[in-house]
Design a protein around this motif. Structure first.
Motif, PDB file in Angstrom:
ATOM      1  N   GLY A 108       0.629  20.495  19.894  1.00 15.59           N
ATOM      2  CA  GLY A 108       1.579  19.484  19.675  1.00 15.59           C
ATOM      3  C   GLY A 108       2.864  20.157  18.769  1.00 15.59           C
ATOM      4  N   ALA A 109       2.551  20.891  17.797  1.00 21.91           N
ATOM      5  CA  ALA A 109       3.508  21.653  16.941  1.00 21.91           C
ATOM      6  C   ALA A 109       3.990  22.736  17.643  1.00 21.91           C
ATOM      7  CB  ALA A 109       2.702  22.127  15.669  1.00 21.91           C
ATOM      8  N   PHE A 110       3.450  23.293  18.659  1.00 23.39           N
ATOM      9  CA  PHE A 110       4.109  24.358  19.657  1.00 23.39           C
ATOM     10  C   PHE A 110       5.199  23.660  20.413  1.00 23.39           C
ATOM     11  CE2 PHE A 110       3.786  26.697  23.838  1.00 23.39           C
ATOM     12  CZ  PHE A 110       4.674  27.764  23.222  1.00 23.39           C
ATOM     13  N   ILE A 111       4.988  22.645  21.070  1.00 22.12           N
ATOM     14  CA  ILE A 111       5.801  21.741  21.831  1.00 22.12           C
ATOM     15  C   ILE A 111       7.078  21.403  21.170  1.00 22.12           C
ATOM     16  CG2 ILE A 111       6.148  20.043  23.504  1.00 22.12           C
ATOM     17  CD1 ILE A 111       4.489  22.046  24.446  1.00 22.12           C
ATOM     18  N   LYS A 112       6.772  20.854  19.941  1.00 22.22           N
ATOM     19  CA  LYS A 112       7.819  20.353  19.010  1.00 22.22           C
ATOM     20  C   LYS A 112       8.857  21.276  18.628  1.00 22.22           C
ATOM     21  CE  LYS A 112       8.675  18.182  14.267  1.00 22.22           C
ATOM     22  NZ  LYS A 112       7.759  17.900  13.056  1.00 22.22           N
ATOM     23  N   LEU A 113       8.346  22.681  18.267  1.00 24.25           N
ATOM     24  CA  LEU A 113       9.185  23.694  18.349  1.00 24.25           C
ATOM     25  C   LEU A 113       9.914  24.228  19.534  1.00 24.25           C
ATOM     26  CD1 LEU A 113      10.026  25.847  16.141  1.00 24.25           C
ATOM     27  CD2 LEU A 113       8.204  27.286  16.587  1.00 24.25           C
ATOM     28  N   LEU A 114       9.500  24.129  20.557  1.00 20.36           N
ATOM     29  CA  LEU A 114      10.108  24.563  21.696  1.00 20.36           C
ATOM     30  C   LEU A 114      11.152  23.448  21.979  1.00 20.36           C
ATOM     31  CD1 LEU A 114       7.374  25.090  24.457  1.00 20.36           C
ATOM     32  CD2 LEU A 114       8.717  26.534  23.023  1.00 20.36           C
ATOM     33  N   TYR A 115      10.959  22.092  21.398  1.00 17.74           N
ATOM     34  CA  TYR A 115      12.167  21.251  21.794  1.00 17.74           C
ATOM     35  C   TYR A 115      13.271  21.694  20.859  1.00 17.74           C
ATOM     36  CZ  TYR A 115      10.185  17.387  24.542  1.00 17.74           C
ATOM     37  OH  TYR A 115       9.654  16.715  25.694  1.00 17.74           O
ATOM     38  N   GLN A 116      13.016  22.082  19.536  1.00 18.35           N
ATOM     39  CA  GLN A 116      14.062  22.507  18.702  1.00 18.35           C
ATOM     40  C   GLN A 116      14.541  23.988  19.283  1.00 18.35           C
ATOM     41  OE1 GLN A 116      12.140  23.311  15.157  1.00 18.35           O
ATOM     42  NE2 GLN A 116      11.611  20.898  14.865  1.00 18.35           N
ATOM     43  N   LEU A 117      13.988  24.848  19.661  1.00 15.11           N
ATOM     44  CA  LEU A 117      14.613  25.870  20.358  1.00 15.11           C
ATOM     45  C   LEU A 117      15.210  25.852  21.642  1.00 15.11           C
ATOM     46  CD1 LEU A 117      11.485  28.319  19.894  1.00 15.11           C
ATOM     47  CD2 LEU A 117      13.430  28.287  18.571  1.00 15.11           C
TER      48      LEU A 117
END
Length: 222
Positions: free
Chosen positions: A211-220
């Motif tokens: 979940g944290a990984f996907i959240k960071l992907l959205y930011q990138l």
């Protein structure tokens, strides 16, 4: 009209000697191109995880995924060694003072003892702004299950897989289902409610830092 040696010559208009009009373009400003983020991802799984990552590549088009393959050497220490070698080689190729790309190690807890993650944690702590551990407990399948439900009461890998088969009756390791952005976003929200960041997965029995990984992907991907 003029006569030249008995031949009539028409008086030529000076405009006939002008060059054809060329299409004139207004001066353009350089186009603003979207700069792509690039990430390195190492996974211990050889089927389910890579298949899922290909799904993510389609959902995050402004991120270039560099998949680092480890073959059959999927123990945490071997994966850490591989990512260290890859980053060192990449920086050498890009030149001095090059910007580091973010790197992610995707692991299952898989009943491992904390000592088995020591080198991975040390690697993460050496550059916490760029190095991440994406841990799923008890297994990666809990992240797939988050696409369907909140995963309440899951404790073991067996329970997780059995619950997943309620939604995917023929589930096998070589799982190739394509998830929509809406489904991935819902899974992210469910996972974050249990693991709010990457480190929280180490302190919860049943959760996933995906979940944290996907959240960071959205930011990138912005």
């Amino acid at each position: 009209m003029r006569l030249i040696k008995g031949v009539k010559m028409a008086t030529l208009n000076k405009n006939q000697f002008t060059r054809p009009n060329r299409k004139r373009y207004s001066q353009r400003t350089p186009e603003t191109r979207k700069m792509y983020s690039r990430i390195f991802v190492v996974m211990e799984g050889s089927k389910t995880e890579p298949n899922y990552l290909r799904n993510l590549q389609a959902l995050f088009p402004h991120i270039k995924f560099e998949i680092v393959r480890t073959g059959s050497h999927s123990a945490p220490d071997n994966i850490v060694k591989k990512i260290r070698e890859t980053i060192k080689s990449d920086l050498r190729d890009k030149g001095r003072n090059a910007k580091r790309d973010k790197a992610f190690l995707i692991f299952d807890d898989d009943g491992r003892m904390p000592k088995e993650f020591e080198k991975a944690v040390s690697w993460r702590d050496s550059d916490p702004e760029n190095n991440y551990i994406v841990l799923s407990r008890p297994c990666f399948e809990i992240w797939l299950l988050y696409h369907f439900e909140d995963c309440v009461g899951i404790q073991t890998k067996k329970e997780c897989v059995e619950r997943l088969k309620n939604y995917v009756p023929n589930y096998e390791k070589d799982y190739r289902r394509t998830f929509t952005e809406e489904e991935v976003s819902k899974a992210m929200a469910r996972a974050l409610s249990r693991c709010s960041d990457f480190d929280a997965a180490f302190n919860n029995q049943a959760c996933s830092a995906m979940g944290a990984f996907i959240k960071l992907l959205y930011q990138l991907n912005k």
